[in-house]
Design a protein around this motif. Sequence first.
Motif, PDB file in Angstrom:
ATOM      1  N   VAL A  70     -20.755 -33.101 -95.957  1.00 16.77           N
ATOM      2  CA  VAL A  70     -22.053 -33.787 -96.044  1.00 16.77           C
ATOM      3  C   VAL A  70     -22.145 -35.139 -95.809  1.00 16.77           C
ATOM      4  O   VAL A  70     -21.122 -35.802 -96.571  1.00 16.77           O
ATOM      5  CB  VAL A  70     -22.842 -33.339 -97.410  1.00 16.77           C
ATOM      6  N   HIS A  71     -22.589 -35.782 -95.041  1.00 13.92           N
ATOM      7  CA  HIS A  71     -22.614 -37.130 -94.505  1.00 13.92           C
ATOM      8  C   HIS A  71     -23.885 -37.967 -95.164  1.00 13.92           C
ATOM      9  O   HIS A  71     -24.933 -37.623 -94.763  1.00 13.92           O
ATOM     10  CB  HIS A  71     -22.096 -37.527 -93.209  1.00 13.92           C
ATOM     11  N   ASP A  72     -23.747 -39.373 -95.484  1.00 11.29           N
ATOM     12  CA  ASP A  72     -25.166 -40.063 -95.613  1.00 11.29           C
ATOM     13  C   ASP A  72     -25.746 -40.432 -94.236  1.00 11.29           C
ATOM     14  O   ASP A  72     -25.223 -40.821 -93.113  1.00 11.29           O
ATOM     15  CB  ASP A  72     -24.756 -41.358 -96.169  1.00 11.29           C
TER      16      ASP A  72
ATOM     17  N   ARG B  84     -33.712 -36.224 -98.300  1.00 13.20           N
ATOM     18  CA  ARG B  84     -32.844 -36.188 -99.557  1.00 13.20           C
ATOM     19  C   ARG B  84     -34.149 -35.869-100.802  1.00 13.20           C
ATOM     20  O   ARG B  84     -33.813 -35.352-101.821  1.00 13.20           O
ATOM     21  CB  ARG B  84     -32.439 -37.332-100.142  1.00 13.20           C
ATOM     22  N   ALA B  85     -35.397 -36.200-100.438  1.00 11.61           N
ATOM     23  CA  ALA B  85     -36.572 -35.955-101.257  1.00 11.61           C
ATOM     24  C   ALA B  85     -36.871 -34.449-101.225  1.00 11.61           C
ATOM     25  O   ALA B  85     -37.783 -33.991-102.033  1.00 11.61           O
ATOM     26  CB  ALA B  85     -37.527 -36.771-100.885  1.00 11.61           C
ATOM     27  N   ALA B  86     -36.680 -33.719-100.264  1.00  9.71           N
ATOM     28  CA  ALA B  86     -37.016 -32.354-100.142  1.00  9.71           C
ATOM     29  C   ALA B  86     -36.270 -31.408-101.451  1.00  9.71           C
ATOM     30  O   ALA B  86     -35.245 -31.645-101.522  1.00  9.71           O
ATOM     31  CB  ALA B  86     -36.568 -31.729 -98.792  1.00  9.71           C
ATOM     32  N   ARG B  87     -37.294 -30.486-101.599  1.00 10.34           N
ATOM     33  CA  ARG B  87     -36.700 -29.617-102.776  1.00 10.34           C
ATOM     34  C   ARG B  87     -35.426 -28.793-102.176  1.00 10.34           C
ATOM     35  O   ARG B  87     -34.423 -28.475-102.878  1.00 10.34           O
ATOM     36  CB  ARG B  87     -37.585 -28.230-103.105  1.00 10.34           C
ATOM     37  N   PHE B  88     -35.580 -28.399-100.724  1.00  7.04           N
ATOM     38  CA  PHE B  88     -34.492 -27.798-100.085  1.00  7.04           C
ATOM     39  C   PHE B  88     -33.029 -28.435-100.282  1.00  7.04           C
ATOM     40  O   PHE B  88     -31.978 -27.684-100.276  1.00  7.04           O
ATOM     41  CB  PHE B  88     -34.815 -27.200 -98.807  1.00  7.04           C
ATOM     42  N   HIS B  89     -33.110 -29.777-100.125  1.00 11.03           N
ATOM     43  CA  HIS B  89     -31.850 -30.625-100.175  1.00 11.03           C
ATOM     44  C   HIS B  89     -31.001 -30.212-101.130  1.00 11.03           C
ATOM     45  O   HIS B  89     -29.778 -29.766-100.965  1.00 11.03           O
ATOM     46  CB  HIS B  89     -32.199 -32.260-100.323  1.00 11.03           C
ATOM     47  N   ASP B  90     -31.302 -30.142-102.387  1.00 14.89           N
ATOM     48  CA  ASP B  90     -30.035 -29.997-103.513  1.00 14.89           C
ATOM     49  C   ASP B  90     -29.870 -28.351-103.628  1.00 14.89           C
ATOM     50  O   ASP B  90     -28.682 -28.141-103.655  1.00 14.89           O
ATOM     51  CB  ASP B  90     -30.708 -30.247-104.996  1.00 14.89           C
TER      52      ASP B  90
ATOM     53  N   ILE C   4     -26.730 -35.355 -93.663  1.00 14.44           N
ATOM     54  CA  ILE C   4     -26.185 -34.641 -92.514  1.00 14.44           C
ATOM     55  C   ILE C   4     -25.298 -33.629 -93.091  1.00 14.44           C
ATOM     56  O   ILE C   4     -24.314 -34.118 -93.539  1.00 14.44           O
ATOM     57  CB  ILE C   4     -25.636 -35.619 -91.472  1.00 14.44           C
ATOM     58  N   VAL C   5     -25.747 -32.361 -92.948  1.00 15.59           N
ATOM     59  CA  VAL C   5     -25.037 -31.400 -93.199  1.00 15.59           C
ATOM     60  C   VAL C   5     -24.390 -30.508 -92.226  1.00 15.59           C
ATOM     61  O   VAL C   5     -24.906 -29.974 -91.309  1.00 15.59           O
ATOM     62  CB  VAL C   5     -25.933 -30.318 -94.078  1.00 15.59           C
ATOM     63  N   VAL C   6     -22.853 -30.652 -92.244  1.00 16.25           N
ATOM     64  CA  VAL C   6     -22.112 -30.170 -91.375  1.00 16.25           C
ATOM     65  C   VAL C   6     -21.759 -28.910 -91.547  1.00 16.25           C
ATOM     66  O   VAL C   6     -20.943 -28.666 -92.654  1.00 16.25           O
ATOM     67  CB  VAL C   6     -20.700 -30.974 -90.820  1.00 16.25           C
ATOM     68  N   GLY C   7     -21.740 -27.627 -90.742  1.00 17.30           N
ATOM     69  CA  GLY C   7     -21.422 -26.364 -91.309  1.00 17.30           C
ATOM     70  C   GLY C   7     -20.426 -26.025 -90.503  1.00 17.30           C
ATOM     71  O   GLY C   7     -20.467 -26.106 -89.006  1.00 17.30           O
ATOM     72  N   GLU C   8     -19.618 -24.957 -90.972  1.00 18.97           N
ATOM     73  CA  GLU C   8     -18.669 -24.014 -90.351  1.00 18.97           C
ATOM     74  C   GLU C   8     -19.302 -22.893 -89.776  1.00 18.97           C
ATOM     75  O   GLU C   8     -20.028 -22.198 -90.838  1.00 18.97           O
ATOM     76  CB  GLU C   8     -17.368 -23.598 -91.259  1.00 18.97           C
ATOM     77  N   VAL C   9     -19.222 -22.484 -88.826  1.00 21.18           N
ATOM     78  CA  VAL C   9     -20.033 -21.397 -88.277  1.00 21.18           C
ATOM     79  C   VAL C   9     -19.434 -19.925 -88.551  1.00 21.18           C
ATOM     80  O   VAL C   9     -17.968 -19.775 -88.190  1.00 21.18           O
ATOM     81  CB  VAL C   9     -20.417 -21.284 -86.773  1.00 21.18           C
ATOM     82  N   LEU C  10     -19.789 -19.038 -89.388  1.00 19.33           N
ATOM     83  CA  LEU C  10     -19.075 -17.806 -89.817  1.00 19.33           C
ATOM     84  C   LEU C  10     -19.706 -16.308 -89.041  1.00 19.33           C
ATOM     85  O   LEU C  10     -19.001 -15.631 -89.051  1.00 19.33           O
ATOM     86  CB  LEU C  10     -19.638 -17.497 -91.258  1.00 19.33           C
ATOM     87  N   ALA C  11     -20.999 -16.852 -88.377  1.00 14.46           N
ATOM     88  CA  ALA C  11     -21.597 -15.441 -87.669  1.00 14.46           C
ATOM     89  C   ALA C  11     -22.664 -15.947 -86.751  1.00 14.46           C
ATOM     90  O   ALA C  11     -23.270 -16.929 -86.975  1.00 14.46           O
ATOM     91  CB  ALA C  11     -22.142 -14.564 -88.830  1.00 14.46           C
ATOM     92  N   LEU C  12     -22.812 -15.272 -85.619  1.00 10.50           N
ATOM     93  CA  LEU C  12     -23.495 -15.565 -84.417  1.00 10.50           C
ATOM     94  C   LEU C  12     -24.510 -14.321 -84.175  1.00 10.50           C
ATOM     95  O   LEU C  12     -23.864 -13.170 -84.200  1.00 10.50           O
ATOM     96  CB  LEU C  12     -22.767 -15.925 -83.250  1.00 10.50           C
ATOM     97  N   ASP C  13     -25.539 -14.798 -83.930  1.00 12.28           N
ATOM     98  CA  ASP C  13     -26.587 -13.513 -83.446  1.00 12.28           C
ATOM     99  C   ASP C  13     -27.456 -14.084 -82.394  1.00 12.28           C
ATOM    100  O   ASP C  13     -27.998 -15.234 -82.424  1.00 12.28           O
ATOM    101  CB  ASP C  13     -27.263 -12.650 -84.440  1.00 12.28           C
ATOM    102  N   VAL C  14     -28.098 -13.134 -81.720  1.00 14.34           N
ATOM    103  CA  VAL C  14     -29.176 -13.272 -80.668  1.00 14.34           C
ATOM    104  C   VAL C  14     -30.149 -12.267 -81.190  1.00 14.34           C
ATOM    105  O   VAL C  14     -30.101 -11.132 -80.438  1.00 14.34           O
ATOM    106  CB  VAL C  14     -28.777 -13.384 -79.151  1.00 14.34           C
ATOM    107  N   PRO C  15     -30.977 -12.452 -82.131  1.00 17.48           N
ATOM    108  CA  PRO C  15     -31.928 -11.258 -82.608  1.00 17.48           C
ATOM    109  C   PRO C  15     -32.756 -10.944 -81.339  1.00 17.48           C
ATOM    110  O   PRO C  15     -33.196  -9.803 -81.335  1.00 17.48           O
ATOM    111  CB  PRO C  15     -32.607 -11.823 -83.902  1.00 17.48           C
TER     112      PRO C  15
END
Length: 181
Positions: A144-146, A73-79, A152-163
């Motif tokens: 998003v869960h506490d 939660r303290a990371a800049r990336f969080h928000d 805890i950020v839960v995401g719906e997968v929109l695309a997949l790749d194996v670069p």
Amino acid sequence: MSTDTDGARAPRSAPDAAAPRLDPLRFRQVVGRFATGVAVVTTVAGGVDHGMTVNAFTSVSLDPLRVLFCVNRAARFHDVVLDTGLWAVSVLTEDMQDASRWFATRGRPLDDPLRGWEHRRGAATGAAIFTGAVAALECRTHAVHDGGDHSIVVGEVLALDVPDPSGKPLIFYEGEYRGIA
């Protein structure tokens, strides 16, 4: 866990309040013995790239396709990632330790966040995906869960790749980077 009358699992009663507090450093040492992959989660906000190294990343569901990662939660990336709601995950190869270290550096400059690492823009999210990654996913935040000092950020997968199909994953174990022998 116990089961209630509807068949749902109910948590056991809370631990005794008189139980000794566990040492967070010892906790870190113990959980550090669980080998994890290393990934960078990226997003783009207002034309500016943002990213963060994570090793708390996992698949959650096959139907629908969902993954999660944890962010302090303290990371800049969080928000930023919560505000954008769109993000990509690049699972790093063993030769990408420098990228892992850079995106794990607190307070790093934001003027050139991708620092020359080869990447492309994800078609579904616009977020950076490392072209040398062993795997990549693009996601939309589902929930998003506490998680204490993390979300805890839960995401719906929109695309997949194996670069890089021949790449070997970067592993983190006991506080050190490792590869697969």
